[in-house]
Design an enzyme around this catalytic site. Structure first.
Site, mmCIF file in Angstrom:
data_model
loop_
_atom_site.group_PDB
_atom_site.id
_atom_site.type_symbol
_atom_site.label_atom_id
_atom_site.label_comp_id
_atom_site.label_asym_id
_atom_site.label_seq_id
_atom_site.Cartn_x
_atom_site.Cartn_y
_atom_site.Cartn_z
ATOM 1 C CE LYS A 151 32.993 47.760 53.012
ATOM 2 N NZ LYS A 151 33.501 46.502 53.602
ATOM 3 N N GLY A 153 37.760 47.375 48.031
ATOM 4 C CA GLY A 153 38.072 46.077 47.426
ATOM 5 C C GLY A 153 39.331 45.443 48.009
ATOM 6 C CB THR A 200 47.066 49.442 56.491
ATOM 7 O OG1 THR A 200 46.693 50.453 57.413
ATOM 8 C CG2 THR A 200 47.919 50.084 55.407
ATOM 9 C CG HIS A 201 41.234 50.580 55.727
ATOM 10 N ND1 HIS A 201 41.271 50.068 54.445
ATOM 11 C CD2 HIS A 201 40.396 49.771 56.427
ATOM 12 C CE1 HIS A 201 40.483 48.991 54.392
ATOM 13 N NE2 HIS A 201 39.959 48.789 55.570
ATOM 14 N NE ARG A 223 33.654 49.958 44.868
ATOM 15 C CZ ARG A 223 32.783 49.198 45.548
ATOM 16 N NH1 ARG A 223 32.971 48.969 46.843
ATOM 17 N NH2 ARG A 223 31.735 48.679 44.952
ATOM 18 C CB SER A 325 34.366 35.556 40.417
ATOM 19 O OG SER A 325 33.767 34.509 41.169
ATOM 20 C CG PHE A 326 30.773 39.580 44.390
ATOM 21 C CD1 PHE A 326 31.230 40.442 45.375
ATOM 22 C CD2 PHE A 326 29.476 39.098 44.485
ATOM 23 C CE1 PHE A 326 30.415 40.820 46.423
ATOM 24 C CE2 PHE A 326 28.654 39.470 45.534
ATOM 25 C CZ PHE A 326 29.119 40.339 46.503
#
Ligand code: A3P
Length: 395
Positions: A151, A153, A200-201, A223, A325-326
């Site tokens: 989460k 980005g 990857t996380h 973030r 952009s989002f």
């Protein structure tokens, strides 16, 4: 012939005999069956016998996979394909309980990677074999790896990086999960076309060992943890890792008590691991922050382009900022998600909506009460002692 509705007693008797679960909706039925299984797993987990652990994963397969009716009944719900073998759990495996509200979850722990043994068995590779194979995976000098806590980005940076490396503001043809160490077998990752951008996380201890022998570039994206946690709850619920009924207040309180050393769930643990690693002084790691990217995307893209050594091209960088952009990215994502939900538009929309939720800095202020915020700040000071990094909590 006259018929009459069955009495409550008769229904109960029937349910007992057939082991059906009386439920209002079919979607609840799946969830409840899964929860019942988890209940049974947690009940026996204090008194584990090899025999029981051997049987449970098989029973899970029978219910979710064997009974096709369940899938048919929930036509509006996308059920991921069950495509990997999951060996029976043995006494040698480490099983941890994660309690983030609702029914505590039993996970298989391999290193600091967790695999939910009911919901993530057979959807992703068995971590007992998969994690070692990722660790031993071959890397090429020109491979790029995006590392970020969930989460933070990652989708956003993955698209930007792909456009920069291809020199065109065109979306990547695939969804980013197709290039994740967590989900994809090493041989499939290796067979993907260049330029490769993995993501990857995992913490540094979960990355392929060759990353550090080669010239691969790592992008480490961060973030602020408050916005991360606000984003994490709908994500975990959306992927059915947590019960959909869990409320934010319950989640954040439980989260602040979370001790399990998990790369996927524990932001404090994950971030500390990375900072300890960065202190060792590694080349080829570039650090970015979500908030900076949001604040001035063109400038951040320009700096990233320099690190990636893709040449100066200010028009391209501006185009990439717009394309990523989002709102534009969210729109583009829906059709990609449809490909892995096998054109189930409703499911694709749901997944896209919790993956691309708001895309803002400071949404945490709508969730953290003053009391929770104070408690969180105190916890942060304790857990992150000695880490000299200032997150931006608003723009
Ligand atoms: P929110 O839930 O706060 O909206 P990840 O890709 O690592 O799973 O991170 C998802 C988060 O990044 C979500 O946060 C999502 O909306 C946000 N995000 C994705 N693309 C974005 C973009 N182009 N601009 C801003 N935020 C974006």
């Amino acid at each position: 012939m006259q018929t009459r509705a069955a009495t409550k007693d008769e229904n109960m008797q029937h349910n007992k005999k057939t082991r059906h679960v009386p439920l209002d909706s079919n979607i609840d039925r799946i969830t409840t069956l899964q929860n019942l299984l988890e209940d049974e797993i947690s009940k026996i987990s204090n008194n584990v016998t090899l025999h029981a652990w051997k049987i449970l994963p098989l029973r899970y397969q029978t219910i979710i996979m064997g009974d096709r009716k369940l899938d048919c009944d929930t036509s509006s719900e996308w059920k991921p394909e069950l495509k990997y073998d999951f060996d029976p759990i043995t006494g040698d495996d480490e099983i941890v309980t994660v309690d983030l509200g609702g029914t505590p979850i039993q996970c298989l722990k391999k290193g600091d990677a967790l695999q939910h043994i009911v919901k993530m068995a057979r959807i992703i590779p068995d971590y007992r074999k998969h994690i070692p194979s990722i660790r031993n995976m071959e890397m090429d000098d020109d491979d790029v790896i995006i590392c970020a806590f969930a989460k933070s980005g990652t989708h956003w940076l993955w698209e930007i990086t792909s456009m920069l490396r291809n020199g065109k503001p065109d979306y990547h043809g695939k969804e980013k999960t197709s290039a994740m160490f967590e989900f994809v077998p090493a041989e499939v990752l290796r067979a993907s076309p260049k330029p490769r951008i993995y993501n990857t996380h995992f913490t540094p201890q979960g990355l392929p060992k060759q990353v550090f022998d080669r010239n691969c570039k790592i992008l480490f994206l961060q973030r602020n943890p408050k916005d991360v946690l606000v984003s994490l709850l709908p994500f975990l619920k959306g992927h059915k890792f947590l019960d959909s009924a869990i409320k934010w207040d319950e989640f954040i309180c439980k989260y602040m008590e979370l001790e399990v050393e998990s790369s996927l769930l524990n932001w404090f643990y994950y971030t500390r691991q990375w900072f300890e690693f960065l202190k060792e002084g590694h080349d080829n790691i570039y650090c970015l922050a979500y908030e900076d990217l949001k604040d001035d995307p063109v400038m951040e893209i320009t700096k990233l382009a320099k690190f990636l050594d893709v040449g100066e091209n200010s028009d391209l960088f501006k185009d990439i900022a717009i394309k990523c952009s989002f709102h534009n990215l969210k729109q583009a994502a829906t059709s990609k998600v449809e490909t892995f939900t096998i054109n189930n538009k409703e499911a694709a929309k749901k997944i896209t909506n919790f993956t691309y939720r708001k895309g803002e800095v400071g949404d945490w202020k709508n969730y953290f009460t003053i009391g929770v915020n104070e408690k969180f700040d105190a916890l942060y000071a304790k857990k992150m002692k000695g880490i000299d990094f200032k997150y931006r909590y608003s723009l």
